[in-house]
Design a protein around this motif. Sequence first.
Motif, PDB file in Angstrom:
ATOM      1  N   LYS A  67       0.094  19.475  14.316  1.00  0.00           N
ATOM      2  CA  LYS A  67       1.512  19.103  14.360  1.00  0.00           C
ATOM      3  C   LYS A  67       2.167  19.302  15.717  1.00  0.00           C
ATOM      4  O   LYS A  67       3.215  18.731  15.979  1.00  0.00           O
ATOM      5  CB  LYS A  67       2.291  19.841  13.275  1.00  0.00           C
ATOM      6  N   GLY A  68       1.555  20.098  16.582  1.00  0.00           N
ATOM      7  CA  GLY A  68       2.171  20.338  17.891  1.00  0.00           C
ATOM      8  C   GLY A  68       1.929  19.227  18.896  1.00  0.00           C
ATOM      9  O   GLY A  68       2.399  19.323  20.033  1.00  0.00           O
ATOM     10  N   TYR A  69       1.222  18.160  18.487  1.00  0.00           N
ATOM     11  CA  TYR A  69       0.855  17.128  19.447  1.00  0.00           C
ATOM     12  C   TYR A  69       1.225  15.742  18.943  1.00  0.00           C
ATOM     13  O   TYR A  69       1.257  15.493  17.738  1.00  0.00           O
ATOM     14  CB  TYR A  69      -0.655  17.188  19.745  1.00  0.00           C
ATOM     15  N   LEU A  70       1.457  14.858  19.894  1.00  0.00           N
ATOM     16  CA  LEU A  70       1.918  13.517  19.561  1.00  0.00           C
ATOM     17  C   LEU A  70       0.752  12.576  19.214  1.00  0.00           C
ATOM     18  O   LEU A  70      -0.195  12.460  19.990  1.00  0.00           O
ATOM     19  CB  LEU A  70       2.691  12.954  20.758  1.00  0.00           C
ATOM     20  N   VAL A  71       0.850  11.916  18.079  1.00  0.00           N
ATOM     21  CA  VAL A  71       0.035  10.758  17.670  1.00  0.00           C
ATOM     22  C   VAL A  71      -1.489  10.948  17.685  1.00  0.00           C
ATOM     23  O   VAL A  71      -2.157  10.758  16.660  1.00  0.00           O
ATOM     24  CB  VAL A  71       0.386   9.493  18.512  1.00  0.00           C
ATOM     25  N   ALA A  72      -2.069  11.304  18.847  1.00  0.00           N
ATOM     26  CA  ALA A  72      -3.531  11.255  19.005  1.00  0.00           C
ATOM     27  C   ALA A  72      -4.300  12.043  17.941  1.00  0.00           C
ATOM     28  O   ALA A  72      -5.295  11.534  17.404  1.00  0.00           O
ATOM     29  CB  ALA A  72      -3.912  11.712  20.414  1.00  0.00           C
ATOM     30  N   PRO A  73      -3.885  13.293  17.594  1.00  0.00           N
ATOM     31  CA  PRO A  73      -4.676  14.035  16.603  1.00  0.00           C
ATOM     32  C   PRO A  73      -4.692  13.374  15.229  1.00  0.00           C
ATOM     33  O   PRO A  73      -5.698  13.434  14.520  1.00  0.00           O
ATOM     34  CB  PRO A  73      -3.981  15.397  16.516  1.00  0.00           C
ATOM     35  N   LYS A  74      -3.583  12.723  14.857  1.00  0.00           N
ATOM     36  CA  LYS A  74      -3.543  12.079  13.544  1.00  0.00           C
ATOM     37  C   LYS A  74      -4.516  10.900  13.511  1.00  0.00           C
ATOM     38  O   LYS A  74      -5.138  10.628  12.494  1.00  0.00           O
ATOM     39  CB  LYS A  74      -2.130  11.624  13.207  1.00  0.00           C
ATOM     40  N   ALA A  75      -4.631  10.208  14.641  1.00  0.00           N
ATOM     41  CA  ALA A  75      -5.586   9.097  14.708  1.00  0.00           C
ATOM     42  C   ALA A  75      -7.005   9.633  14.585  1.00  0.00           C
ATOM     43  O   ALA A  75      -7.853   9.034  13.911  1.00  0.00           O
ATOM     44  CB  ALA A  75      -5.403   8.320  16.008  1.00  0.00           C
ATOM     45  N   GLU A  76      -7.262  10.779  15.205  1.00  0.00           N
ATOM     46  CA  GLU A  76      -8.606  11.366  15.096  1.00  0.00           C
ATOM     47  C   GLU A  76      -8.900  11.793  13.660  1.00  0.00           C
ATOM     48  O   GLU A  76     -10.004  11.600  13.152  1.00  0.00           O
ATOM     49  CB  GLU A  76      -8.750  12.569  16.048  1.00  0.00           C
ATOM     50  N   ALA A  77      -7.885  12.373  12.985  1.00  0.00           N
ATOM     51  CA  ALA A  77      -8.071  12.796  11.597  1.00  0.00           C
ATOM     52  C   ALA A  77      -8.413  11.595  10.723  1.00  0.00           C
ATOM     53  O   ALA A  77      -9.350  11.625   9.921  1.00  0.00           O
ATOM     54  CB  ALA A  77      -6.801  13.486  11.088  1.00  0.00           C
ATOM     55  N   LEU A  78      -7.663  10.502  10.902  1.00  0.00           N
ATOM     56  CA  LEU A  78      -7.920   9.306  10.095  1.00  0.00           C
ATOM     57  C   LEU A  78      -9.295   8.719  10.400  1.00  0.00           C
ATOM     58  O   LEU A  78      -9.985   8.237   9.505  1.00  0.00           O
ATOM     59  CB  LEU A  78      -6.843   8.244  10.361  1.00  0.00           C
ATOM     60  N   GLN A  79      -9.681   8.765  11.665  1.00  0.00           N
ATOM     61  CA  GLN A  79     -11.003   8.254  12.039  1.00  0.00           C
ATOM     62  C   GLN A  79     -12.092   9.013  11.279  1.00  0.00           C
ATOM     63  O   GLN A  79     -13.027   8.425  10.738  1.00  0.00           O
ATOM     64  CB  GLN A  79     -11.213   8.419  13.544  1.00  0.00           C
ATOM     65  N   GLN A  80     -11.932  10.334  11.220  1.00  0.00           N
ATOM     66  CA  GLN A  80     -12.961  11.140  10.569  1.00  0.00           C
ATOM     67  C   GLN A  80     -12.981  10.913   9.055  1.00  0.00           C
ATOM     68  O   GLN A  80     -14.043  10.877   8.436  1.00  0.00           O
ATOM     69  CB  GLN A  80     -12.774  12.620  10.934  1.00  0.00           C
ATOM     70  N   ILE A  81     -11.792  10.726   8.475  1.00  0.00           N
ATOM     71  CA  ILE A  81     -11.746  10.448   7.037  1.00  0.00           C
ATOM     72  C   ILE A  81     -12.319   9.058   6.748  1.00  0.00           C
ATOM     73  O   ILE A  81     -13.051   8.861   5.781  1.00  0.00           O
ATOM     74  CB  ILE A  81     -10.305  10.584   6.504  1.00  0.00           C
ATOM     75  N   ALA A  82     -12.016   8.101   7.627  1.00  0.00           N
ATOM     76  CA  ALA A  82     -12.531   6.742   7.437  1.00  0.00           C
ATOM     77  C   ALA A  82     -14.062   6.734   7.519  1.00  0.00           C
ATOM     78  O   ALA A  82     -14.727   6.007   6.777  1.00  0.00           O
ATOM     79  CB  ALA A  82     -11.932   5.794   8.473  1.00  0.00           C
ATOM     80  N   ALA A  83     -14.617   7.564   8.406  1.00  0.00           N
ATOM     81  CA  ALA A  83     -16.072   7.619   8.551  1.00  0.00           C
ATOM     82  C   ALA A  83     -16.711   8.101   7.255  1.00  0.00           C
ATOM     83  O   ALA A  83     -17.786   7.666   6.856  1.00  0.00           O
ATOM     84  CB  ALA A  83     -16.442   8.539   9.704  1.00  0.00           C
ATOM     85  N   GLN A  84     -15.991   8.977   6.564  1.00  0.00           N
ATOM     86  CA  GLN A  84     -16.501   9.570   5.339  1.00  0.00           C
ATOM     87  C   GLN A  84     -16.277   8.641   4.139  1.00  0.00           C
ATOM     88  O   GLN A  84     -17.149   8.455   3.307  1.00  0.00           O
ATOM     89  CB  GLN A  84     -15.758  10.904   5.153  1.00  0.00           C
ATOM     90  N   ALA A  85     -15.081   8.025   4.085  1.00  0.00           N
ATOM     91  CA  ALA A  85     -14.708   7.242   2.899  1.00  0.00           C
ATOM     92  C   ALA A  85     -15.152   5.784   2.978  1.00  0.00           C
ATOM     93  O   ALA A  85     -15.263   5.124   1.956  1.00  0.00           O
ATOM     94  CB  ALA A  85     -13.192   7.309   2.705  1.00  0.00           C
ATOM     95  N   ASN A  86     -15.378   5.308   4.181  1.00  0.00           N
ATOM     96  CA  ASN A  86     -15.746   3.908   4.390  1.00  0.00           C
ATOM     97  C   ASN A  86     -14.827   2.956   3.613  1.00  0.00           C
ATOM     98  O   ASN A  86     -15.280   2.166   2.775  1.00  0.00           O
ATOM     99  CB  ASN A  86     -17.212   3.706   3.976  1.00  0.00           C
ATOM    100  N   PRO A  87     -13.524   3.014   3.905  1.00  0.00           N
ATOM    101  CA  PRO A  87     -12.544   2.258   3.110  1.00  0.00           C
ATOM    102  C   PRO A  87     -12.588   0.766   3.401  1.00  0.00           C
ATOM    103  O   PRO A  87     -13.113   0.342   4.429  1.00  0.00           O
ATOM    104  CB  PRO A  87     -11.210   2.844   3.579  1.00  0.00           C
ATOM    105  N   ASP A  88     -11.997  -0.021   2.497  1.00  0.00           N
ATOM    106  CA  ASP A  88     -11.873  -1.467   2.697  1.00  0.00           C
ATOM    107  C   ASP A  88     -10.675  -1.824   3.555  1.00  0.00           C
ATOM    108  O   ASP A  88     -10.598  -2.909   4.116  1.00  0.00           O
ATOM    109  CB  ASP A  88     -11.732  -2.166   1.338  1.00  0.00           C
ATOM    110  N   ALA A  89      -9.691  -0.922   3.603  1.00  0.00           N
ATOM    111  CA  ALA A  89      -8.512  -1.144   4.440  1.00  0.00           C
ATOM    112  C   ALA A  89      -7.790   0.183   4.611  1.00  0.00           C
ATOM    113  O   ALA A  89      -7.984   1.111   3.824  1.00  0.00           O
ATOM    114  CB  ALA A  89      -7.577  -2.170   3.808  1.00  0.00           C
ATOM    115  N   ILE A  90      -6.990   0.260   5.665  1.00  0.00           N
ATOM    116  CA  ILE A  90      -6.185   1.452   5.929  1.00  0.00           C
ATOM    117  C   ILE A  90      -4.737   0.997   6.077  1.00  0.00           C
ATOM    118  O   ILE A  90      -4.442   0.112   6.892  1.00  0.00           O
ATOM    119  CB  ILE A  90      -6.664   2.168   7.202  1.00  0.00           C
ATOM    120  N   LEU A  91      -3.852   1.570   5.267  1.00  0.00           N
ATOM    121  CA  LEU A  91      -2.442   1.173   5.283  1.00  0.00           C
ATOM    122  C   LEU A  91      -1.581   2.314   5.821  1.00  0.00           C
ATOM    123  O   LEU A  91      -1.734   3.464   5.414  1.00  0.00           O
ATOM    124  CB  LEU A  91      -1.960   0.807   3.872  1.00  0.00           C
TER     125      LEU A  91
END
Lengths: 317, 264
Positions: A67-91
């Motif tokens: 939470k102490g940082y702008l934007v970039a960490p949240k993108a990294e978190a989503l990237q890691q979750i996407a790698a695991q979940a292999n979703p059809d889309a991200i909203l």
Amino acid sequence: MSEILVLVDHVDGAVKKPTFELLTIAKRLGEPSAVFIGVADASAAAVESVKKFGAEKVYVVDDAEIKGYLVAPKAEALQQIAAQANPDAILITSTAEGKEIAGRLAVKLDSGLITDAVDVQEGPVTTQSVFAGSYTVQAKVTKGTPIITVKPNAAAPEESAGAGAVENVAVTLSESAKKAQIVKSEPRAASGRPELTEAAIVVSGGRGTGGNFEPVENLADALGAAVGASRAAVDSGWKPHAFQIGQTGKVVSPQLYIAAGISGAIQHRAGMQTSKTIIAVNKDEEAPIFELVDFGVVGDLHSVLPAVTAEINQRKG
Amino acid sequence: MNIVVCVKYVPDATADQKFESDNTVDRVAVPGLLSELDEYAVEQALQLKEKSEDPESVSVTALSVGPEAAADAIRKALQMGADKGVHVVDDAIAGSDALATSKVLAEAIKKIGGVDVVVCGMASTDGGMSVVPAMLAERLDLPQLTFASVLGARGGDFRIQRDGDVATERIAASAPLVLSVTDQTGEARYPSFKLIMAAKKKPLDTWSLGDLGVDASEVGLSAAWTVVENTEARPPRTAGEIVTDEDGSGAKALADFLASKKFI
């Protein structure tokens, strides 16, 4: 069915309405999975609310490190979750931050990005409104995992119980994600009115208010509406920039938009033209805003608005 | 200090904008210009130079990716006071989406070399996605200070105010970094006659994709990560009812309209 990831937009666990809209859209496309990035203590409340709108799974990321940082960490978190979940889309909700997270994520995943969708249907095929609302465009992502940012009010949230199975995710952040540091954050004072971009009704004032927003605010309160302002009103210092509707401010798409003392320059139209019903009150019958309206009153807002407010309050009994 | 300011050549938003038969924005029939929102970026880049301890040692390069005519946008930045221009132009770039555009910009910034600060506008006035600055930061592996309404710098340390939806934040980072600025940062200057004349002598380099080592197949419409399937002009709003207020009749009629639409 494949997972559709929905990034939860919330303030301290209180989930915002556009997230429920995204979950409703996600159900059309596959199996909704919510991604909650926030304080661990607040996750229980968030999980309960996203479950009601169909989240089968909730990925919970403790944001102590993020939470102490702008934007970039949240993108990294989503990237890691996407790698695991292999979703059809991200909203993701189309806020300034949401779009930036989506932009970084698109680069990371080498995936196509569509922003500011006003509708998403199976495919997923998106609808966007472009050129100040003068065109609608249907588009589709052709490479990678479709990443779509969706504007508030794109769907009516539909309750539908989901399993809401919680999965705690430990995210590893890179050093470079922690370089833009949020050193201070002042929450905006609560106005008691709905959030501008999410509101079903918006009442806006412009140059014609002469700086007196009381008639605008009183009408907004009678209608349970949010208050907006034109660039002219903001530039005059009558309202802070957070109220500005238009190309360089907020873009709103409410059920009802009332423009009071606003001429309707292209910059303003870009921010409100997709509103379902538009009403204008302006002294100048030549004002371009009247070209857009469903109903217009040529008259002084300082007398018309208070009279309408009184009429509404009386009819409400 | 080396500053690069990214500028976009866009169709004039006050003209009638439309699409080509391949669903890309018609950038030929509509007169173009430097995106208004990028003027604020040029202004802030120039102010960073002027306020630095040794302005002479700071160079401001205006960078644009776009068709031949995009040189006009760079020239405008030079007239405002940028020191030099770089124009990446290549037929293969036409129809590029934000991902491809950010890739070409990132490669050009790498080729310019030794860049400390990249300044962008908050959005273009045509595409308006607002994502290129974040994508650039990602591609260049740099911190982003974006949507600045107030920008402050001391040496290589930068601090911005960002007016978010729920909070006003102050965010800090050190160069090298990517900045994007809003129209709240302050009016952009008009080029003086002297600067307009001086701009004619300023260097403006033209690079192709080959100069950047980017393969033509990686960019352009055919390589886009997204496809527009259909474009449709929004039907003009049917003329609404307009009444003239006389002694309160306007308010009554308006309340009746609201009630008929079930808003009250």
